[in-house]
Scaffold this motif. Structure first.
Motif, PDB file in Angstrom:
ATOM      1  N   ALA A   3       0.660  16.440  10.207  1.00  0.00           N
ATOM      2  CA  ALA A   3       1.579  16.174  11.315  1.00  0.00           C
ATOM      3  C   ALA A   3       1.060  16.824  12.590  1.00  0.00           C
ATOM      4  O   ALA A   3       0.425  17.881  12.560  1.00  0.00           O
ATOM      5  N   ARG A   4       1.318  16.146  13.712  1.00  0.00           N
ATOM      6  CA  ARG A   4       0.850  16.654  15.005  1.00  0.00           C
ATOM      7  C   ARG A   4       1.695  16.027  16.100  1.00  0.00           C
ATOM      8  O   ARG A   4       2.566  15.219  15.839  1.00  0.00           O
ATOM      9  N   TYR A   5       1.396  16.399  17.328  1.00  0.00           N
ATOM     10  CA  TYR A   5       2.027  15.799  18.493  1.00  0.00           C
ATOM     11  C   TYR A   5       0.984  14.979  19.233  1.00  0.00           C
ATOM     12  O   TYR A   5      -0.185  15.361  19.304  1.00  0.00           O
ATOM     13  N   ALA A   6       1.418  13.850  19.791  1.00  0.00           N
ATOM     14  CA  ALA A   6       0.507  12.960  20.506  1.00  0.00           C
ATOM     15  C   ALA A   6       0.087  13.529  21.850  1.00  0.00           C
ATOM     16  O   ALA A   6      -1.033  13.312  22.306  1.00  0.00           O
ATOM     17  N   THR A  41       1.087  28.312  16.003  1.00  0.00           N
ATOM     18  CA  THR A  41       0.252  27.181  16.422  1.00  0.00           C
ATOM     19  C   THR A  41      -0.257  26.357  15.243  1.00  0.00           C
ATOM     20  O   THR A  41      -0.908  25.344  15.441  1.00  0.00           O
ATOM     21  N   GLY A  42       0.052  26.772  14.035  1.00  0.00           N
ATOM     22  CA  GLY A  42      -0.386  26.052  12.839  1.00  0.00           C
ATOM     23  C   GLY A  42       0.800  25.505  12.064  1.00  0.00           C
ATOM     24  O   GLY A  42       1.301  24.420  12.365  1.00  0.00           O
ATOM     25  N   PRO A  43       1.279  26.254  11.062  1.00  0.00           N
ATOM     26  CA  PRO A  43       2.355  25.742  10.204  1.00  0.00           C
ATOM     27  C   PRO A  43       3.642  25.375  10.949  1.00  0.00           C
ATOM     28  O   PRO A  43       4.227  24.331  10.678  1.00  0.00           O
ATOM     29  N   LYS A  44       4.071  26.195  11.897  1.00  0.00           N
ATOM     30  CA  LYS A  44       5.308  25.872  12.626  1.00  0.00           C
ATOM     31  C   LYS A  44       5.122  24.609  13.461  1.00  0.00           C
ATOM     32  O   LYS A  44       5.994  23.747  13.493  1.00  0.00           O
ATOM     33  N   TYR A  45       4.010  24.517  14.154  1.00  0.00           N
ATOM     34  CA  TYR A  45       3.703  23.342  14.975  1.00  0.00           C
ATOM     35  C   TYR A  45       3.756  22.073  14.121  1.00  0.00           C
ATOM     36  O   TYR A  45       4.396  21.094  14.478  1.00  0.00           O
ATOM     37  N   ARG A  46       3.088  22.098  12.966  1.00  0.00           N
ATOM     38  CA  ARG A  46       3.067  20.924  12.084  1.00  0.00           C
ATOM     39  C   ARG A  46       4.448  20.629  11.494  1.00  0.00           C
ATOM     40  O   ARG A  46       4.831  19.469  11.331  1.00  0.00           O
ATOM     41  N   THR A  47       5.207  21.670  11.197  1.00  0.00           N
ATOM     42  CA  THR A  47       6.554  21.486  10.645  1.00  0.00           C
ATOM     43  C   THR A  47       7.467  20.806  11.657  1.00  0.00           C
ATOM     44  O   THR A  47       8.212  19.886  11.316  1.00  0.00           O
ATOM     45  N   ALA A  65       6.536  18.877  14.153  1.00  0.00           N
ATOM     46  CA  ALA A  65       6.068  17.491  14.305  1.00  0.00           C
ATOM     47  C   ALA A  65       6.492  16.640  13.109  1.00  0.00           C
ATOM     48  O   ALA A  65       6.965  15.520  13.269  1.00  0.00           O
ATOM     49  N   ALA A  66       6.344  17.171  11.905  1.00  0.00           N
ATOM     50  CA  ALA A  66       6.717  16.441  10.694  1.00  0.00           C
ATOM     51  C   ALA A  66       8.214  16.145  10.669  1.00  0.00           C
ATOM     52  O   ALA A  66       8.640  15.094  10.191  1.00  0.00           O
ATOM     53  N   ALA A  67       9.018  17.062  11.200  1.00  0.00           N
ATOM     54  CA  ALA A  67      10.466  16.874  11.232  1.00  0.00           C
ATOM     55  C   ALA A  67      10.902  15.930  12.351  1.00  0.00           C
ATOM     56  O   ALA A  67      12.053  15.520  12.397  1.00  0.00           O
ATOM     57  N   PRO A 116       6.032  13.405  18.580  1.00  0.00           N
ATOM     58  CA  PRO A 116       5.659  13.805  17.220  1.00  0.00           C
ATOM     59  C   PRO A 116       5.069  12.652  16.416  1.00  0.00           C
ATOM     60  O   PRO A 116       5.536  11.525  16.483  1.00  0.00           O
ATOM     61  N   LYS A 117       4.014  12.949  15.679  1.00  0.00           N
ATOM     62  CA  LYS A 117       3.345  12.017  14.772  1.00  0.00           C
ATOM     63  C   LYS A 117       3.399  12.649  13.385  1.00  0.00           C
ATOM     64  O   LYS A 117       2.564  13.492  13.060  1.00  0.00           O
ATOM     65  N   PRO A 118       4.404  12.283  12.577  1.00  0.00           N
ATOM     66  CA  PRO A 118       4.574  12.934  11.281  1.00  0.00           C
ATOM     67  C   PRO A 118       3.362  12.864  10.349  1.00  0.00           C
ATOM     68  O   PRO A 118       3.104  13.780   9.604  1.00  0.00           O
ATOM     69  N   GLY A 119       2.579  11.785  10.359  1.00  0.00           N
ATOM     70  CA  GLY A 119       1.414  11.689   9.483  1.00  0.00           C
ATOM     71  C   GLY A 119       1.799  11.418   8.042  1.00  0.00           C
ATOM     72  O   GLY A 119       2.964  11.299   7.699  1.00  0.00           O
ATOM     73  N   ASP A 120       0.804  11.329   7.184  1.00  0.00           N
ATOM     74  CA  ASP A 120       1.018  11.050   5.759  1.00  0.00           C
ATOM     75  C   ASP A 120       1.660  12.229   5.047  1.00  0.00           C
ATOM     76  O   ASP A 120       2.422  12.067   4.116  1.00  0.00           O
ATOM     77  N   ALA A 121       1.312  13.422   5.456  1.00  0.00           N
ATOM     78  CA  ALA A 121       1.848  14.635   4.859  1.00  0.00           C
ATOM     79  C   ALA A 121       2.068  15.639   5.981  1.00  0.00           C
ATOM     80  O   ALA A 121       1.461  15.532   7.041  1.00  0.00           O
TER      81      ALA A 121
END
Length: 115
Positions: free
Chosen positions: A84-87, A44-50, A52-54, A75-80
């Motif tokens: 990153a997150r999902y809308a 729910t943390g690093p994998k989720y953000r990865t 979304a970033a991808a 997905p919302k990649p964000g600045d870094a």
């Protein structure tokens, strides 16, 4: 785009470059689904953000300990990648139907209650 050279099989000579579109492995993913048995903090943390970033369009997570199912999309990649997150995030109790974005049908989560 990457360029590759075409080879004439008759005489093994190199002809004009052939342009092929470059596809990264993530371009082939439309949906990632996980049913982890432990370490939910990573899922729910690093994998989720990865994911979304991808730019993975849909991330489905079945959390058996909490008896919940989640579908994240947009997905919302964000600045870094750390931002990153999902809308969109949809959450249901296991046993209920989990709506997924088009073109996917709803997911029957009752199968995750067994065993």
């Amino acid at each position: 785009m990457i360029a590759e050279r075409a080879i004439d099989s008759a005489d093994d000579s190199v002809t004009e470059p052939v342009k092929k579109p470059r596809m990264d492995p993530v371009d082939l993913l439309d949906l990632v689904g996980e049913v982890p048995s432990s370490n939910h903090e990573t899922d729910t943390g690093p994998k989720y953000r990865t994911y979304a970033a991808a730019g993975v369009p849909v991330h489905v997570l079945i959390h058996r300990d909490e008896k919940k199912a989640f579908a994240c999309s947009g997905p919302k990649p964000g600045d870094a990648s750390a931002k990153a997150r999902y809308a969109t995030k949809v959450e249901v109790d296991l046993g209920r139907s989990l709506p997924l974005p088009e073109p996917y049908p709803a997911l029957d989560t009752s199968v995750f209650l067994a065993g």
